[in-house]
Design an enzyme around this catalytic site. Sequence first.
Site, mmCIF file in Angstrom:
data_model
loop_
_atom_site.group_PDB
_atom_site.id
_atom_site.type_symbol
_atom_site.label_atom_id
_atom_site.label_comp_id
_atom_site.label_asym_id
_atom_site.label_seq_id
_atom_site.Cartn_x
_atom_site.Cartn_y
_atom_site.Cartn_z
ATOM 1 N N ASP A 216 0.835 -1.200 0.000
ATOM 2 C CA ASP A 216 0.000 0.000 0.000
ATOM 3 C C ASP A 216 0.872 1.254 0.000
ATOM 4 O O ASP A 216 1.708 1.438 0.885
ATOM 5 C CB ASP A 216 -0.881 -0.024 1.250
ATOM 6 C CG ASP A 216 -1.928 1.074 1.282
ATOM 7 O OD1 ASP A 216 -1.956 1.910 0.358
ATOM 8 O OD2 ASP A 216 -2.728 1.099 2.235
ATOM 9 N N GLU A 242 -1.595 -0.961 -3.940
ATOM 10 C CA GLU A 242 -2.789 -0.228 -3.477
ATOM 11 C C GLU A 242 -2.558 1.275 -3.435
ATOM 12 O O GLU A 242 -1.515 1.731 -2.967
ATOM 13 C CB GLU A 242 -3.163 -0.742 -2.089
ATOM 14 C CG GLU A 242 -4.415 -0.129 -1.500
ATOM 15 C CD GLU A 242 -4.848 -0.836 -0.228
ATOM 16 O OE1 GLU A 242 -5.426 -0.175 0.646
ATOM 17 O OE2 GLU A 242 -4.596 -2.063 -0.115
ATOM 18 N N GLU A 268 -10.648 3.129 -1.742
ATOM 19 C CA GLU A 268 -10.833 3.450 -0.322
ATOM 20 C C GLU A 268 -11.320 4.878 -0.127
ATOM 21 O O GLU A 268 -12.075 5.161 0.806
ATOM 22 C CB GLU A 268 -9.508 3.223 0.397
ATOM 23 C CG GLU A 268 -9.451 3.691 1.834
ATOM 24 C CD GLU A 268 -8.062 3.534 2.437
ATOM 25 O OE1 GLU A 268 -7.806 4.161 3.485
ATOM 26 O OE2 GLU A 268 -7.235 2.778 1.871
ATOM 27 N N HIS A 318 -12.041 -1.947 2.023
ATOM 28 C CA HIS A 318 -11.030 -1.389 2.907
ATOM 29 C C HIS A 318 -11.474 -1.555 4.355
ATOM 30 O O HIS A 318 -12.622 -1.296 4.708
ATOM 31 C CB HIS A 318 -10.820 0.095 2.623
ATOM 32 C CG HIS A 318 -10.097 0.813 3.722
ATOM 33 N ND1 HIS A 318 -10.752 1.546 4.687
ATOM 34 C CD2 HIS A 318 -8.782 0.882 4.013
ATOM 35 C CE1 HIS A 318 -9.865 2.053 5.523
ATOM 36 N NE2 HIS A 318 -8.661 1.666 5.142
ATOM 37 N N GLU A 338 -10.200 -7.521 4.576
ATOM 38 C CA GLU A 338 -9.084 -6.962 5.336
ATOM 39 C C GLU A 338 -9.338 -7.155 6.824
ATOM 40 O O GLU A 338 -10.485 -7.168 7.282
ATOM 41 C CB GLU A 338 -8.927 -5.473 5.012
ATOM 42 C CG GLU A 338 -7.700 -4.827 5.620
ATOM 43 C CD GLU A 338 -7.417 -3.440 5.069
ATOM 44 O OE1 GLU A 338 -6.301 -2.945 5.255
ATOM 45 O OE2 GLU A 338 -8.324 -2.849 4.451
#
Length: 392
Positions: A216, A242, A268, A318, A338
């Site tokens: 990420d 990400e 997200e 997310h 997640e």
Amino acid sequence: MKITEIRTRVVQWKGATVPLPPHFCTNPMDAVAPMLERATMGTFAFHGWLIVEIFTDNGLVGIGNAALSPLVTKQVVDLHLKPLLLGADPWDIEFLWQHMYRKTMAFGRKGIGMVAISAVDIALWDLLGKSAKQPVYRLLGGRTKPRIPVYASRLYSTPLDELAAEAKKYKKDGYKAMKLRFGWGPVDGAEGMGKNVALVRVVREAVGDGVDIMADAYMGWNLDYAKRMLPRLEPFNLRWLEEPVIPDDIHGYAELKRCGRIPIAGGEHEFTLYGFRELIEARAVDYIQFDTNRVGGLTQARKIAALAEAHSIPVIPHAGQMHNYHVVMASLNSPMAEYFPPVDVEVGNELFWYIFKGEPVAKDGFIDLDENTPGLGLTVDEKALKKFKVTE
């Protein structure tokens, strides 16, 4: 069933927090850091949370929540949304969503306005589940998997020996996937690129090839930097990269996806069915990652999930938390969820463990949802709120 009252409370953490070192996680503030005395991941720490409770004339109470800018979000709920809902039937869920959306459209299409609608909508769906005496995922389509596979989501930019030990622990605990965060971005130059690659390398070496790794950038890169990083990261077989660029750079997302080197994930910080239609039409992402308590609540999440399925784009929301787990359970197009392991408070992802009772705890890399608990399955831990400053 009629809505009789809506209560909003912002809870702000008063306890100790883990200090965040520089380069804990790259983020959008990195780009302007040279002009500032202080610009770190701490800018994106959120140590407050909004709780929304919707009361009804038959004694049921629905619980919703939001984590972005909770004090301002509370004002939107109190001043703009609550007057629309008092006296309404919660079962008119689509009408109520459209009423809130259209009433706040001039200022609320994205960002805080939509976060407020999300918190209210989640509470409404919790009410519907309790009224029907069914878990929410049954209202969304029912069970599509025996248990939900989850990936461990932490692995911040810490010393490499600590990072390796943390990754090995998650593998030992049974996780088949885990996500790490990059620590450096464009302002850190070639040296920072090397440090980012080292983070990925040490995790891959720690867990081997039998575990999925995701990485990420949390909006901290730009298109040029991301394009230069892709070939350096390709040997490590990432499941996805990400948020490599800021969410408004849809064309940047699309160009990275066209490179075909590493699957691209995002969403997200995107909002509503319309926002995701734009992402899909631009062929911008390989994985969709809306957060139900931002995107417009469950009313929008289920529509986006259907749209994504029609385009064969997996949805992996997310954050953990029940409002996302129910979406994943009800969708065959959501292969996993997640999961934020319970740890001491850092950036704020951990606060829901302190605020609510009922969150499922991962075992062997899976969580499950109770078939016998109606609604979302959460209650507010009123005793634990003593650790917070509470604003009503």
